[in-house]
Motif scaffolding. Sequence first.
Motif, PDB file in Angstrom:
ATOM      1  N   THR A  83      30.044  52.123  46.051  1.00  0.00           N
ATOM      2  CA  THR A  83      29.309  52.860  45.009  1.00  0.00           C
ATOM      3  C   THR A  83      29.742  52.564  43.572  1.00  0.00           C
ATOM      4  OG1 THR A  83      30.899  54.693  45.067  1.00  0.00           O
ATOM      5  CG2 THR A  83      28.989  54.861  46.542  1.00  0.00           C
ATOM      6  N   SER A  84      30.948  52.042  43.375  1.00  0.00           N
ATOM      7  CA  SER A  84      31.514  52.139  42.026  1.00  0.00           C
ATOM      8  C   SER A  84      31.318  50.894  41.149  1.00  0.00           C
ATOM      9  CB  SER A  84      33.001  52.464  42.081  1.00  0.00           C
ATOM     10  OG  SER A  84      33.521  52.522  40.765  1.00  0.00           O
ATOM     11  N   ILE A  85      30.370  50.984  40.247  1.00  0.00           N
ATOM     12  CA  ILE A  85      30.206  49.931  39.236  1.00  0.00           C
ATOM     13  C   ILE A  85      31.383  49.975  38.267  1.00  0.00           C
ATOM     14  CG2 ILE A  85      28.696  49.078  37.383  1.00  0.00           C
ATOM     15  CD1 ILE A  85      26.347  50.370  38.933  1.00  0.00           C
ATOM     16  N   ALA A  86      31.906  51.178  38.020  1.00  0.00           N
ATOM     17  CA  ALA A  86      33.035  51.306  37.083  1.00  0.00           C
ATOM     18  C   ALA A  86      34.253  50.527  37.581  1.00  0.00           C
ATOM     19  CB  ALA A  86      33.390  52.782  36.902  1.00  0.00           C
ATOM     20  N   LEU A  87      34.515  50.579  38.887  1.00  0.00           N
ATOM     21  CA  LEU A  87      35.670  49.835  39.415  1.00  0.00           C
ATOM     22  C   LEU A  87      35.381  48.337  39.442  1.00  0.00           C
ATOM     23  CD1 LEU A  87      36.840  52.492  41.969  1.00  0.00           C
ATOM     24  CD2 LEU A  87      38.276  51.434  40.214  1.00  0.00           C
ATOM     25  N   ARG A  88      34.157  47.971  39.742  1.00  0.00           N
ATOM     26  CA  ARG A  88      33.790  46.541  39.648  1.00  0.00           C
ATOM     27  C   ARG A  88      34.045  46.035  38.220  1.00  0.00           C
ATOM     28  NH1 ARG A  88      30.240  42.669  41.862  1.00  0.00           N
ATOM     29  NH2 ARG A  88      29.426  41.246  40.292  1.00  0.00           N
ATOM     30  N   ASP A  89      33.593  46.817  37.239  1.00  0.00           N
ATOM     31  CA  ASP A  89      33.782  46.413  35.844  1.00  0.00           C
ATOM     32  C   ASP A  89      35.265  46.322  35.486  1.00  0.00           C
ATOM     33  OD1 ASP A  89      31.092  46.176  35.391  1.00  0.00           O
ATOM     34  OD2 ASP A  89      30.865  48.080  34.333  1.00  0.00           O
ATOM     35  N   ALA A  90      36.062  47.237  36.031  1.00  0.00           N
ATOM     36  CA  ALA A  90      37.506  47.213  35.736  1.00  0.00           C
ATOM     37  C   ALA A  90      38.125  45.915  36.267  1.00  0.00           C
ATOM     38  CB  ALA A  90      38.199  48.426  36.358  1.00  0.00           C
ATOM     39  N   PHE A  91      37.722  45.486  37.456  1.00  0.00           N
ATOM     40  CA  PHE A  91      38.267  44.230  37.998  1.00  0.00           C
ATOM     41  C   PHE A  91      37.738  43.022  37.221  1.00  0.00           C
ATOM     42  CE2 PHE A  91      39.066  46.803  41.898  1.00  0.00           C
ATOM     43  CZ  PHE A  91      40.445  46.673  41.849  1.00  0.00           C
ATOM     44  N   LEU A  92      36.478  43.083  36.808  1.00  0.00           N
ATOM     45  CA  LEU A  92      35.950  41.972  35.988  1.00  0.00           C
ATOM     46  C   LEU A  92      36.738  41.868  34.690  1.00  0.00           C
ATOM     47  CD1 LEU A  92      32.089  42.367  36.486  1.00  0.00           C
ATOM     48  CD2 LEU A  92      33.509  40.430  37.210  1.00  0.00           C
ATOM     49  N   SER A  93      37.027  43.021  34.101  1.00  0.00           N
ATOM     50  CA  SER A  93      37.753  43.012  32.832  1.00  0.00           C
ATOM     51  C   SER A  93      39.209  42.610  33.042  1.00  0.00           C
ATOM     52  CB  SER A  93      37.589  44.376  32.155  1.00  0.00           C
ATOM     53  OG  SER A  93      38.806  44.944  31.825  1.00  0.00           O
ATOM     54  N   ALA A  94      39.777  42.944  34.211  1.00  0.00           N
ATOM     55  CA  ALA A  94      41.184  42.585  34.483  1.00  0.00           C
ATOM     56  C   ALA A  94      41.347  41.066  34.585  1.00  0.00           C
ATOM     57  CB  ALA A  94      41.661  43.254  35.763  1.00  0.00           C
ATOM     58  N   ALA A  95      40.314  40.401  35.111  1.00  0.00           N
ATOM     59  CA  ALA A  95      40.332  38.932  35.227  1.00  0.00           C
ATOM     60  C   ALA A  95      41.598  38.427  35.914  1.00  0.00           C
ATOM     61  CB  ALA A  95      40.157  38.278  33.852  1.00  0.00           C
ATOM     62  N   ARG A  96      42.004  39.120  36.956  1.00  0.00           N
ATOM     63  CA  ARG A  96      43.124  38.691  37.809  1.00  0.00           C
ATOM     64  C   ARG A  96      42.656  38.728  39.259  1.00  0.00           C
ATOM     65  NH1 ARG A  96      45.096  40.167  32.948  1.00  0.00           N
ATOM     66  NH2 ARG A  96      47.332  39.990  32.593  1.00  0.00           N
ATOM     67  N   PRO A  97      43.233  37.883  40.113  1.00  0.00           N
ATOM     68  CA  PRO A  97      42.748  37.871  41.504  1.00  0.00           C
ATOM     69  C   PRO A  97      43.029  39.185  42.223  1.00  0.00           C
ATOM     70  CG  PRO A  97      44.728  36.516  41.274  1.00  0.00           C
ATOM     71  CD  PRO A  97      44.336  36.945  39.898  1.00  0.00           C
ATOM     72  N   PHE A  98      42.083  39.568  43.056  1.00  0.00           N
ATOM     73  CA  PHE A  98      42.343  40.714  43.939  1.00  0.00           C
ATOM     74  C   PHE A  98      41.793  40.429  45.325  1.00  0.00           C
ATOM     75  CE2 PHE A  98      38.103  41.756  42.365  1.00  0.00           C
ATOM     76  CZ  PHE A  98      37.471  42.301  43.475  1.00  0.00           C
ATOM     77  N   VAL A  99      42.452  41.048  46.312  1.00  0.00           N
ATOM     78  CA  VAL A  99      42.005  40.942  47.697  1.00  0.00           C
ATOM     79  C   VAL A  99      41.561  42.334  48.147  1.00  0.00           C
ATOM     80  CG1 VAL A  99      42.764  40.542  50.075  1.00  0.00           C
ATOM     81  CG2 VAL A  99      43.400  38.920  48.275  1.00  0.00           C
ATOM     82  N   GLU A 100      40.392  42.370  48.776  1.00  0.00           N
ATOM     83  CA  GLU A 100      39.790  43.624  49.255  1.00  0.00           C
ATOM     84  C   GLU A 100      40.116  43.797  50.740  1.00  0.00           C
ATOM     85  OE1 GLU A 100      35.524  43.385  48.901  1.00  0.00           O
ATOM     86  OE2 GLU A 100      35.186  45.275  49.982  1.00  0.00           O
ATOM     87  N   VAL A 101      40.573  44.991  51.082  1.00  0.00           N
ATOM     88  CA  VAL A 101      40.929  45.284  52.476  1.00  0.00           C
ATOM     89  C   VAL A 101      40.119  46.483  52.971  1.00  0.00           C
ATOM     90  CG1 VAL A 101      42.794  46.024  54.035  1.00  0.00           C
ATOM     91  CG2 VAL A 101      43.323  44.531  52.097  1.00  0.00           C
ATOM     92  N   HIS A 102      39.660  46.401  54.218  1.00  0.00           N
ATOM     93  CA  HIS A 102      39.134  47.581  54.904  1.00  0.00           C
ATOM     94  C   HIS A 102      39.750  47.657  56.283  1.00  0.00           C
ATOM     95  CE1 HIS A 102      36.357  48.372  51.730  1.00  0.00           C
ATOM     96  NE2 HIS A 102      36.031  47.084  51.731  1.00  0.00           N
TER      97      HIS A 102
END
Length: 162
Positions: A83-102
């Motif tokens: 749901t979160s566009i705000a968190l997507r935007d935060a990662f785009l702005s961070a411009a550092r690699p991240f790995v998503e886990v479920h």
Amino acid sequence: MSIRVLVLNGPNLNRLGTREPSVYGTGTLKDIENDLSILGQELAINIDFFQSSQEGLLVDRIHQAVDDDVDGFLVNLGAYTHTSIALRDAFLSAARPFVEVHISNVYRRESFRHTSLISDIAAGVLIGFGPFGYQMGLRGLVLKIRSAGDSVKRDLPGIPSR
Ligand code: DQA
């Protein structure tokens, strides 16, 4: 200088252990974090942990990590994944690699869990391996961060590429 990773967990993941054990198992978030700390020592990296059920606090923590010059993120955003566009935007702005886990295999569950607003900008995604996904994710993230560092070095003038 050693690699710094922030492990972020979103809403309801603090309830692991008692929350829907048939879906998420009986291990707690503390168990996951302890296992990651041990792996962090093996990999010789620094790890910080943060969990919140509040979207804005997760956004703020990402900003803070960037200000602290974190190298990457290992994240399970729980339901905010979907749901979160705000968190997507935060990662785009961070411009550092991240790995998503479920922890669970979201593709075997309700269709609203089949959409992730962050997978397409993630360095990698681990789905359905239970808590072990965090460990695989951390190894993969560190590999990506280290190999990015190598390619920066390779690109420096005067350093032969092979
Ligand atoms: C989850 C899957 C999400 O759909 C759910 O909202 C969670 C946990 C997982 O780890 O399997 O909170 O991210």
